[in-house]
Design a protein around this motif. Structure first.
Motif, PDB file in Angstrom:
ATOM      1  N   ALA A 152       0.956  -1.420   0.005  1.00  0.00           N
ATOM      2  CA  ALA A 152       0.079   0.071   0.045  1.00  0.00           C
ATOM      3  C   ALA A 152       0.907   1.285  -0.249  1.00  0.00           C
ATOM      4  O   ALA A 152       0.663   2.145  -0.664  1.00  0.00           O
ATOM      5  CB  ALA A 152      -0.923  -0.080   1.278  1.00  0.00           C
ATOM      6  N   ARG A 153       1.792   1.376   0.712  1.00  0.00           N
ATOM      7  CA  ARG A 153       2.759   2.239   0.943  1.00  0.00           C
ATOM      8  C   ARG A 153       3.474   2.585  -0.468  1.00  0.00           C
ATOM      9  O   ARG A 153       3.744   3.683  -1.054  1.00  0.00           O
ATOM     10  CB  ARG A 153       3.896   2.218   1.737  1.00  0.00           C
ATOM     11  N   ARG A 154       4.063   1.469  -1.157  1.00  0.00           N
ATOM     12  CA  ARG A 154       4.510   1.578  -2.525  1.00  0.00           C
ATOM     13  C   ARG A 154       3.728   2.040  -3.513  1.00  0.00           C
ATOM     14  O   ARG A 154       4.090   2.950  -4.292  1.00  0.00           O
ATOM     15  CB  ARG A 154       5.178   0.154  -2.835  1.00  0.00           C
ATOM     16  N   THR A 155       2.524   1.676  -3.739  1.00  0.00           N
ATOM     17  CA  THR A 155       1.153   2.348  -4.532  1.00  0.00           C
ATOM     18  C   THR A 155       1.242   3.527  -4.244  1.00  0.00           C
ATOM     19  O   THR A 155       1.252   4.557  -5.193  1.00  0.00           O
ATOM     20  CB  THR A 155       0.117   1.300  -4.294  1.00  0.00           C
ATOM     21  N   SER A 156       0.935   4.185  -2.940  1.00  0.00           N
ATOM     22  CA  SER A 156       0.684   5.474  -2.613  1.00  0.00           C
ATOM     23  C   SER A 156       2.079   6.482  -3.219  1.00  0.00           C
ATOM     24  O   SER A 156       1.685   7.355  -3.727  1.00  0.00           O
ATOM     25  CB  SER A 156       0.439   5.606  -1.241  1.00  0.00           C
ATOM     26  N   PHE A 157       3.117   5.865  -3.120  1.00  0.00           N
ATOM     27  CA  PHE A 157       4.226   6.701  -3.283  1.00  0.00           C
ATOM     28  C   PHE A 157       4.588   6.663  -4.719  1.00  0.00           C
ATOM     29  O   PHE A 157       4.624   8.036  -5.282  1.00  0.00           O
ATOM     30  CB  PHE A 157       5.754   6.090  -2.912  1.00  0.00           C
ATOM     31  N   ALA A 158       4.130   5.823  -5.595  1.00  0.00           N
ATOM     32  CA  ALA A 158       4.026   5.677  -7.109  1.00  0.00           C
ATOM     33  C   ALA A 158       2.798   6.552  -7.569  1.00  0.00           C
ATOM     34  O   ALA A 158       3.034   7.349  -8.484  1.00  0.00           O
ATOM     35  CB  ALA A 158       3.958   4.191  -7.611  1.00  0.00           C
ATOM     36  N   VAL A 159       1.717   6.646  -7.010  1.00  0.00           N
ATOM     37  CA  VAL A 159       0.721   7.503  -7.315  1.00  0.00           C
ATOM     38  C   VAL A 159       1.092   8.791  -6.926  1.00  0.00           C
ATOM     39  O   VAL A 159       0.891   9.659  -7.948  1.00  0.00           O
ATOM     40  CB  VAL A 159      -0.725   7.201  -6.713  1.00  0.00           C
ATOM     41  N   ASP A 160       1.675   9.366  -5.979  1.00  0.00           N
ATOM     42  CA  ASP A 160       2.113  10.455  -5.853  1.00  0.00           C
ATOM     43  C   ASP A 160       3.097  10.978  -6.884  1.00  0.00           C
ATOM     44  O   ASP A 160       3.033  12.202  -7.081  1.00  0.00           O
ATOM     45  CB  ASP A 160       2.836  10.581  -4.324  1.00  0.00           C
ATOM     46  N   ALA A 161       4.179  10.165  -7.144  1.00  0.00           N
ATOM     47  CA  ALA A 161       5.026  10.387  -7.969  1.00  0.00           C
ATOM     48  C   ALA A 161       4.399  10.578  -9.516  1.00  0.00           C
ATOM     49  O   ALA A 161       4.772  11.808  -9.867  1.00  0.00           O
ATOM     50  CB  ALA A 161       6.148   9.346  -7.999  1.00  0.00           C
ATOM     51  N   ALA A 162       3.626   9.934  -9.771  1.00  0.00           N
ATOM     52  CA  ALA A 162       2.782  10.014 -11.071  1.00  0.00           C
ATOM     53  C   ALA A 162       2.204  11.479 -11.114  1.00  0.00           C
ATOM     54  O   ALA A 162       2.229  11.983 -12.220  1.00  0.00           O
ATOM     55  CB  ALA A 162       2.100   9.100 -11.659  1.00  0.00           C
TER      56      ALA A 162
END
Length: 78
Positions: A10-20
């Protein structure tokens, strides 16, 4: 190496969405509703309402570092 926990994913996904979203906005896109389309080895995000989809690699082979990933990304976009 241990398997990631659901919290890790979940943390990895959140970081990826924030980066995108951040990258899209830095490029002048209007992003009001980012949607995760796929999340396995990469997180694929639709930057709605813009007609843009971003792929963020999140699981890399151990020998792949950030420098080599950046070089591949530059090669693919030039």
């Amino acid at each position: 190496m241990t398997d990631p926990t659901p919290q890790d994913i979940a943390r990895r996904t959140s970081f990826a969405v924030d980066a995108a979203v951040g990258a899209g906005r830095d490029l002048g896109l209007t992003v009001t509703d980012a949607k995760v389309l796929h999340d396995l080895f990469s997180v694929v995000v639709h930057l709605a309402p813009s007609p843009v989809v971003v792929r963020i690699p999140t699981v890399l082979p151990p020998e792949t570092g950030l420098d080599s990933l950046a070089a591949v990304s530059r090669r693919n976009w030039t």
